[in-house]
Write a protein that holds these residues in place. Sequence first.
Motif, mmCIF file in Angstrom:
data_model
loop_
_atom_site.group_PDB
_atom_site.id
_atom_site.type_symbol
_atom_site.label_atom_id
_atom_site.label_comp_id
_atom_site.label_asym_id
_atom_site.label_seq_id
_atom_site.Cartn_x
_atom_site.Cartn_y
_atom_site.Cartn_z
ATOM 1 N N ARG A 186 -53.561 -8.106 -6.713
ATOM 2 C CA ARG A 186 -52.671 -8.617 -5.663
ATOM 3 C C ARG A 186 -51.251 -8.126 -5.905
ATOM 4 O O ARG A 186 -50.582 -7.655 -4.994
ATOM 5 C CB ARG A 186 -52.711 -10.137 -5.602
ATOM 6 N N SER A 192 -54.038 -12.176 -0.738
ATOM 7 C CA SER A 192 -54.603 -13.516 -0.921
ATOM 8 C C SER A 192 -54.172 -14.402 0.227
ATOM 9 O O SER A 192 -53.091 -14.244 0.781
ATOM 10 C CB SER A 192 -54.165 -14.116 -2.258
ATOM 11 N N THR A 193 -55.064 -15.327 0.569
ATOM 12 C CA THR A 193 -54.825 -16.288 1.637
ATOM 13 C C THR A 193 -55.015 -17.677 1.051
ATOM 14 O O THR A 193 -56.017 -17.936 0.374
ATOM 15 C CB THR A 193 -55.835 -16.075 2.797
ATOM 16 N N ARG A 194 -54.065 -18.558 1.313
ATOM 17 C CA ARG A 194 -54.160 -19.929 0.801
ATOM 18 C C ARG A 194 -54.925 -20.803 1.787
ATOM 19 O O ARG A 194 -55.102 -20.447 2.938
ATOM 20 C CB ARG A 194 -52.763 -20.512 0.610
ATOM 21 N N GLY A 242 -59.277 -19.992 2.278
ATOM 22 C CA GLY A 242 -58.524 -18.952 1.591
ATOM 23 C C GLY A 242 -59.360 -18.164 0.614
ATOM 24 O O GLY A 242 -60.534 -18.436 0.394
ATOM 25 N N PRO A 272 -61.553 -13.905 3.889
ATOM 26 C CA PRO A 272 -61.256 -13.986 2.459
ATOM 27 C C PRO A 272 -62.429 -14.533 1.644
ATOM 28 O O PRO A 272 -63.235 -15.319 2.137
ATOM 29 C CB PRO A 272 -60.071 -14.957 2.381
ATOM 30 N N TYR A 303 -59.502 -13.968 -1.321
ATOM 31 C CA TYR A 303 -58.994 -12.612 -1.460
ATOM 32 C C TYR A 303 -59.694 -11.667 -0.505
ATOM 33 O O TYR A 303 -60.864 -11.838 -0.177
ATOM 34 C CB TYR A 303 -59.212 -12.110 -2.895
ATOM 35 N N SER A 304 -58.962 -10.650 -0.098
ATOM 36 C CA SER A 304 -59.515 -9.560 0.705
ATOM 37 C C SER A 304 -58.722 -8.306 0.357
ATOM 38 O O SER A 304 -57.658 -8.393 -0.257
ATOM 39 C CB SER A 304 -59.402 -9.871 2.200
#
Length: 164
Positions: free
Chosen positions: A50, A57-59, A63, A25, A65-66
């Motif tokens: 998203r 999204s990854t927190r 974390g 990410p 975005y990808s």
Amino acid sequence: MRITTWAEYGLICALHLARRAGDGPVTGRDVAAREKLPGDYVEQILLRMRRAGIVASTRGARGGYSLARPAEEITVRDVIKASELTTFDLHCVSHPVDAGRCAEAENCSIRPVWMLLQKRIDEVLDSVRLSDLLADESVVRDRVGLASFEEAGEVPGRLPILQT
């Protein structure tokens, strides 16, 4: 059709994520900094993408975005529609000259032209994948059926109308 800042920045952000696919990410701030875009815009665009299922999204500390799917499965239309919320504004629908005159029930000989234009624009945008845009401009020009700069007699960076 007018390409807005939202659409342009959306494509830039999506391409950035496509280029970094497999690297994990990326934060919105990192995308904004590397692409020299306003951070607030980038965050809002990534949120829109998203919601549209283009970006995941990854927190957490690592974390960010990808892309939610491979670049081969994402069209330019997908990105513009998510970023801008539309690909073509039918002005007679969004800003009617007159409510009675522009109603669907009314006979309007102009409306079919705008509808055809919207259809053709959407077809072109659907035909180009994010993965296509990862290549150099000369390759992309060939893929979309445009002549090279030399064949077209153009100078890179100058508008075609100002080539003389």
